[in-house]
Design an enzyme around this catalytic site. Structure first.
Site, PDB file in Angstrom:
ATOM      1  N   THR A   9       3.452  -0.420  -6.207  1.00 52.61           N
ATOM      2  CA  THR A   9       3.237   1.181  -5.423  1.00 52.61           C
ATOM      3  C   THR A   9       3.284  -0.020  -4.036  1.00 52.61           C
ATOM      4  O   THR A   9       3.533  -1.311  -4.132  1.00 52.61           O
ATOM      5  CB  THR A   9       1.974   1.549  -5.782  1.00 52.61           C
ATOM      6  N   ASP A  10       3.840   0.652  -3.481  1.00 56.42           N
ATOM      7  CA  ASP A  10       4.553  -0.182  -1.874  1.00 56.42           C
ATOM      8  C   ASP A  10       2.431  -0.199  -1.286  1.00 56.42           C
ATOM      9  O   ASP A  10       1.927   0.591  -2.357  1.00 56.42           O
ATOM     10  CB  ASP A  10       4.554   1.064  -1.715  1.00 56.42           C
ATOM     11  N   ALA A  11       2.938  -0.027  -0.294  1.00 61.49           N
ATOM     12  CA  ALA A  11       1.650  -0.719   0.485  1.00 61.49           C
ATOM     13  C   ALA A  11       0.325   0.302   0.303  1.00 61.49           C
ATOM     14  O   ALA A  11       0.706   0.988   0.923  1.00 61.49           O
ATOM     15  CB  ALA A  11       1.451  -1.777   1.929  1.00 61.49           C
TER      16      ALA A  11
END
Length: 583
Positions: free
Chosen positions: A301-303
């Protein structure tokens, strides 16, 4: 019908560790499977997380824990960090790997050179400069320097290159991070960046699936929407991702970006209110990326603190749902104890199935094995020494940085033929310095202005810095008598506080606004974003320099003086779809 009932039949592709991007031997696969089987359930859950470390504090975790305590209690599978000098970063990574039962994936965001891995790293070229240079050597050098300096620190995984296609001139989140406005340009430059990066055996992670750059809004602040049709997406972003998957890219970062037209085709009956970002949407991860496109690698995932994910559903559901949707690692904790238990309970409650957890773990450990971390740990080769840091800012890297700046700095227009500006013809300079966000994670600083003044004075110019806090211009004739030329340096930098960043003047009709373009020769230089002509169309000499490092500033002044040629070529988005910007 509820969304979960609509998408529940999407198959989960199983990893093949003998195939690309892993290409593991039987011995390597044995290590992966035996290591997983020896783990407790808590250790397995921990492998799904990448923790963010700050220097001097771990307050972001919500717990006053040392790095060792985090590892011992939460068994993290990966780490990233924010800031730090090369020595600080190396010490942190050595400590983490020394305490790791299973070697850690340690990531940095090097999209332009080693400056993404440590504060004293070497900036080479942002993606926009690579595009402007039309020179694949520049892209290769950016990757090569990134990899060498990361390796010296102990970093083994790079969250770049950005393979987004910049289609919307208003988009500033990938404005300088995208390698172009067309799939073919992005593919050409990112292939070369990765080739340079891989010289140092760094794991590669491309981003932001399923593609940023279409709209003007920022997924840090809301769910991004890529609104292309299926056909438009396949002919653009689809080409980019299929190419990198075929080339064996290790990992892909899922953005908090929806692809609604494609999602509705993948899942008949899906309605607007059912649309989720890719990080939480199994139809986009298991269905499209791992299924239809055949990606066999790791998805992260992105942040997770970004609002595009955080506002999509309650966090208690969101944390395990990301893994259930097909993401294999979860980027960053909010409250470390709470998030860990959200994930653990998601497994216990069946949101994450045993099959899905095993597959994610095999992809995580498969990546670790594919870049040799298990062997390096066994051989005592994970740790780095101070001697390794000799490559940080070394002569070869500086040479590549200078070549990149020379090839990429772009004269967008010079319609009144006002260049060159030299001390013997335009000695008295009125300097205008424009800044962006203050107090953010990324911001301009006074060192840049100080260096610009020093460089101009070193060349023989006399410099007066404009105040800009008033709209009172004073006597125009006196201004002309005291000023031979105006130089405007715009260092508009910001991060996740606005959907897009534009010039913000110091006050109403500030004297910084280029009212003076017909009074004295005026040259405008952007040190970051490429589309400032939308705010200063009256400027007749405009330069995109792409970054605020000393090499770039020095070479930009050289080119303004006529000491070297402008070699960069702008893309069409610099005109901001306006006719007056071209005048």
């Amino acid at each position: 019908m509820q969304r979960k009932n609509i998408v529940q039949n999407i198959p989960m592709p199983k990893v093949d560790l003998k195939a690309k991007p892993y290409n593991l031997s039987d011995e390597d696969i044995k290590w992966v499977k035996e290591t997983i089987s020896s783990m407790s359930i808590e250790e397995k859950i921990g492998q799904l997380f990448v923790n963010l470390f700050f220097f001097g504090s771990n307050a972001h975790t919500g717990n006053d824990l040392t790095s060792k305590e985090i590892q011992d209690k939460y068994h993290i599978g990966g780490a990233r960090y924010q800031g730090g000098t090369s020595e600080q970063v190396q010490d942190l990574i050595n400590e983490l790997q020394s305490n790791a039962k299973v070697p850690l994936l340690v990531a940095a965001n090097c999209d332009a050179g080693g400056n993404g891995a440590c504060n004293d790293g070497t900036y080479v070229a942002k993606a926009a400069l690579c595009e402007a240079s039309d020179d694949i050597q520049v892209s290769y050098d950016a990757g090569y320097v990134s990899g060498r300096e990361e390796n010296a620190l102990g970093v083994n995984w790079n969250f770049d290159p950005c393979v987004d296609i910049l289609k919307n001139w208003r988009n500033t989140i990938v404005n300088t991070r995208s390698y172009g406005t067309k799939a073919e340009t992005v593919i050409k430059h990112t292939n070369c960046y990765i080739k340079g990066l891989r010289e140092s055996n760094i794991g590669v992670c491309i981003k932001h699936w399923p593609g940023d750059g279409v709209e003007e809004r920022d997924q840090h602040l809301l769910m991004g929407i890529n609104d292309l049709s299926v056909e438009e997406w396949e002919e653009s972003f689809g080409k980019v991702y299929r190419t990198h998957i075929e080339n064996g890219v290790h990992s892909i970062m899922a953005g908090h970006i929806a692809l609604p037209e494609y999602q509705k085709v993948l899942v008949p009956g899906l309605e607007d209110h059912d649309i989720l970002p890719a990080t939480l949407a199994p139809e986009l991860i298991n269905g499209l990326l791992k299924g239809k496109l055949g990606f066999n690698g790791l998805v992260i995932t992105d942040a997770s603190h970004m609002i595009g994910m955080a506002a999509a559903m309650p966090r208690e559901q969101q944390v395990p749902q990301a893994i259930a949707a097909g993401c294999d690692m979860y980027l960053f904790f909010n409250d470390i104890e709470e998030d860990f238990n959200f994930m653990l309970n998601g497994y216990k409650n069946g949101i994450i199935t045993e099959e899905r957890l095993q597959d994610a773990l095999e992809r995580i450990l498969g990546l670790k094995a594919s870049i040799g971390l298990h062997k390096a740990q066994k051989e005592g080769a994970l740790l780095r020494t101070r001697d390794d840091l000799a490559v940080i800012g070394c002569e070869d890297h500086i040479r590549r940085a200078k070549a990149a700046a020379d090839n990429g700095i772009t004269l967008v227009k010079n319609t009144l033929d006002q260049l060159p500006i030299r001390p013997d013809t335009h000695k008295r300079i009125r300097l205008y310095y424009l800044e962006g966000e203050k107090g953010g994670i990324y911001e301009a600083n006074s060192k840049t202005l100080t260096f610009i003044i020093a460089e101009l004075e070193r060349r023989g110019f006399e410099v007066t810095v404009n105040d800009g806090t008033t709209r009172v211009r004073g006597n125009i004739t006196k201004y002309q008598e005291e000023t031979d030329a105006a130089l405007v340096f715009a260092n508009i930098v910001g991060y996740a506080a606005e959907n897009n960043y534009r010039i913000r003047w110091k006050g109403p009709m500030s004297t910084d606004v280029p009212w003076y373009v017909y009074e004295v020769p005026t040259v405008f230089v952007s040190l970051n974003f490429t589309t400032h002509l939308t705010d200063v169309p009256m400027v007749k000499a405009y330069i995109n320099a792409y970054n605020d490092d000393e090499i770039t500033i020095s070479q930009t002044i050289d080119k303004i003086m006529g000491e070297s040629e402008f070699n960069g070529t702008p893309n069409e988005l610099v005109w901001c779809e306006k006719w007056d910007t071209r005048l």
